[in-house]
Design an enzyme around this catalytic site. Structure first.
Site, PDB file in Angstrom:
ATOM      1  N   CYS A 129       0.402  -1.343   0.001  1.00 31.51           N
ATOM      2  CA  CYS A 129       0.195   0.185   0.205  1.00 31.51           C
ATOM      3  C   CYS A 129       0.707   1.127  -0.039  1.00 31.51           C
ATOM      4  CB  CYS A 129      -0.876   0.207   1.313  1.00 31.51           C
ATOM      5  SG  CYS A 129      -2.346   1.163   0.713  1.00 31.51           S
ATOM      6  N   HIS A 132      -3.392  -5.024   0.277  1.00 31.89           N
ATOM      7  CA  HIS A 132      -3.210  -6.016   1.581  1.00 31.89           C
ATOM      8  C   HIS A 132      -3.756  -6.721   2.084  1.00 31.89           C
ATOM      9  CE1 HIS A 132      -2.251  -1.958   3.807  1.00 31.89           C
ATOM     10  NE2 HIS A 132      -3.175  -1.213   3.762  1.00 31.89           N
ATOM     11  N   GLU A 174      -1.602  -9.199   3.590  1.00 28.63           N
ATOM     12  CA  GLU A 174      -1.159  -9.898   4.065  1.00 28.63           C
ATOM     13  C   GLU A 174      -2.129  -9.402   5.255  1.00 28.63           C
ATOM     14  OE1 GLU A 174      -0.591  -6.509   3.984  1.00 28.63           O
ATOM     15  OE2 GLU A 174      -0.793  -4.962   5.561  1.00 28.63           O
TER      16      GLU A 174
HETATM   17  N1  GLN Z   1      -1.703   6.840   3.106  1.00 28.37           N
HETATM   18  C1  GLN Z   1      -2.221   6.019   1.295  1.00 28.37           C
HETATM   19  C2  GLN Z   1      -3.984   6.291   0.979  1.00 28.37           C
HETATM   20  O1  GLN Z   1      -4.549   6.694   1.052  1.00 28.37           O
HETATM   21  C3  GLN Z   1      -2.052   4.288   1.945  1.00 28.37           C
HETATM   22  C4  GLN Z   1      -2.562   4.072   2.954  1.00 28.37           C
HETATM   23  C5  GLN Z   1      -2.138   2.647   3.145  1.00 28.37           C
HETATM   24  O2  GLN Z   1      -0.989   2.355   3.315  1.00 28.37           O
HETATM   25  N2  GLN Z   1      -2.997   1.950   4.074  1.00 28.37           N
HETATM   26  O3  GLN Z   1      -3.601   5.902  -0.004  1.00 28.37           O
END
Ligand code: GLN
Length: 536
Positions: free
Chosen positions: A389, A514, A516
């Site tokens: 992400c 994600h 994970e």
């Molecule tokens: N801050 C980034 C976004 O909002 C990544 C979010 C995250 O890593 N979950 O796109």
């Protein structure tokens, strides 16, 4: 008919109710039952999405886009099937629903009161979550004696009255302190916790005693007698984390089974086992987790790490869990090194000693330059890199700056930067309200046929969970690819970069998702598995 097992906690918070609940679920699954689990969080927030990770731990994302307490993650990891957002109940949701109904006029003419309306709404939600399952576990957050718990305990008792004692079981997880100055395990706090549970009309059927050491027979008997539970229903649950021979939460169901918790629970609930449990593969996974053949050292670069004198790595619980699952699959132990990105910015970190670098999800500007520096080190020195992400966004910014030569950033950090390589998703631009409004939950991505990522997943259609507001700016896809970065997975409409990779490296992959969240101890997430394999 669904049977319900309520799990409450005594003496202190953090006593391990979540792992105990998940472990009971796994045990009953092994006996052939379909099991689900509900987490009750007695706070006024409607969900955990707007809470501080350093206080509340990681925000867990469900398939259907719920931002939930991390305990749901443990349920999924132990039960190996998705638990949806309706399985997380908070005080805020219950009251919001009642107040919305009252305003709509659903209760016209009635006085809406704490009793019966609040417990009724709670019961309705629990029963809806349990529908279609043989067994529904319900973990009541907090500690017995908390003011906030009362309506939920009332609902538990009331459900027992409605369904009968053979269909509802109460388990209390409690803590047995050993104060340093007397060096003796004390049972009194547990006795008092049981007394408080009884004040709510609930007689525990089982008492699971957490503690640094196993519970001896004298103390077992003492608690049995004091709490009027059946012999054998007080169960010792000594610490596993910190004990090198059993240093994993996955040993907990095996430990409970040594005390025959499964058959005792089935007895209480008048259930006959449907199959013999098969623990061989699970035990082998525990063996590989606790005594692997070799180790690798992985740096996780994050910001939610230090609170006062303590490192709160709970903010990245699913990431470390996914690494551990991938480690077990490869018979490799994982030494995680938690690196505060601010330390990188101060030049205090030497990355040369790590076998792999991982940048997990994150928000805001703090520590961003440190994360970008970590990616640069990984790319330039060919250290396996996994970006999740924000970790993908950091990798793209690093590439844009140091390979494409652009003055690049994310507009999350710098709204006026020349090259807005990472920018707000169009549908997020006008979102004002913060709760549950990100791009959340499971989304599909299509992978390039011949890409490294398609090989890792063994197919070209994948679905992973998301939680973000920003994306790689589609206007720059071409420029990035011309310079050698491959956008190897995109949303089905071809607009959103879901996976990136740099070819001819040991491992350089990142995803906007994600993965994970879908990793299970015996079924690691493919990207994590490949990340570990690249270090061997
Ligand atoms: N801050 C980034 C976004 O909002 C990544 C979010 C995250 O890593 N979950 O796109």
């Amino acid at each position: 008919m669904t049977k319900y097992i309520f799990v409450s906690g005594g003496v202190i918070s953090g006593v391990g109710k979540g792992v105990a609940t998940a472990s009971i679920g796994r045990i009953l699954k092994e006996y052939g039952f379909s099991v689900t689990a509900v987490k009750i969080d007695p706070y006024i927030n409607c969900d955990a999405g707007t809470m501080r990770p350093t206080e509340h731990g990681e925000v867990w994302v469900t398939e259907d886009g719920g931002e939930i307490d991390q305990d749901l993650g443990n349920y999924e990891r132990f039960l190996e099937h998705p638990i949806l957002k309706s399985n997380a109940i908070t005080t805020g949701q219950v009251y919001k629903e009642l107040i919305d109904k009252e305003r709509r006029g659903d209760f016209l003419g009635e006085t809406v009161s704490f009793i019966p309306h609040v417990p009724d709404e709670i019961k309705k939600r629990i029963v809806a979550a349990g529908k279609g399952y043989d067994i529904c576990l319900v973990e009541i957050g907090g500690v017995i004696g908390d003011y906030e718990n009362i309506p939920f305990l009332f609902a538990a008792k009331s459900l027992e009255l409605e369904l009968g004692v053979e269909n509802v079981c109460h388990v209390m997880v409690t803590y047995m302190p050993i104060p340093g100055h007397i060096d003796e395990m004390k049972t009194k706090p547990t006795q008092l916790a049981i007394k408080m549970l009884r004040e709510n009309g609930i007689q525990p059927d089982f008492i699971l005693c957490r503690g640094k050491l196993p519970l001896d027979n004298i103390r077992k008997k003492k608690i049995e007698r004091y709490s009027n539970v059946q012999p054998g229903h007080v169960i010792s649950a000594p610490d596993v984390v910190g004990d090198e021979t059993a240093n994993t939460i996955y040993v907990v169901p095996l430990n409970f089974e040594k005390d025959e918790l499964g058959s005792k629970l089935m007895n209480k609930l008048k259930l006959e086992k449907r199959k013999e449990p098969e623990w061989d593969a699970w035990s082998e996974m525990v063996r590989r987790t606790t005594k692997p053949s070799r180790y690798v050292d992985i740096a996780i670069v994050g910001k939610y790490l230090e609170v006062g004198n303590f490192q709160l790595t709970d903010s990245y619980l699913s990431v470390s869990a996914a690494l551990s699952h991938a480690g077990a699959a490869n018979d490799v132990g994982i030494n995680i090194h938690w690196i505060s990105s601010k330390k990188i910015e101060n030049g205090e970190v030497d990355f040369s000693k790590y076998d792999g670098i991982l940048v997990p999800g994150g928000f805001g500007s703090s520590g961003v330059e440190g994360k970008i520096a970590a990616v640069q080190y990984a790319r330039e020195n060919d250290i396996p890199y996994l970006g999740l992400c924000y970790g993908l966004q950091m990798a793209v910014i690093e590439f844009a700056r140091n390979v494409c030569g652009l003055d690049a950033n994310t507009t999350e950090v710098d709204k006026d930067v020349v090259h807005k390589i990472v920018d707000i998703l169009p549908e997020q631009a006008n979102v004002k309200s913060k709760g549950g409004t990100m791009r959340l939950g499971s989304y599909q991505a299509l992978l390039k046929e011949t890409s490294g990522i398609a090989k890792i997943y063994g197919g070209n259609k994948v679905s992973e969970r998301h939680r973000h507001r920003y994306e790689v700016n589609p206007e720059y896809h071409e420029a990035l690819e011309e310079n050698g970065l491959i956008i190897s997975g995109k949303s089905p409409d071809g607009k959103l970069a879901e996976f990136i990779e740099i070819p001819n490296k040991k491992f350089f992959f990142a995803t906007q998702s994600h993965p994970e969240f879908k990793s299970c101890p015996m079924k690691p997430a493919p990207m994590f598995d490949a990340f570990i394999k690249s270090m061997l």
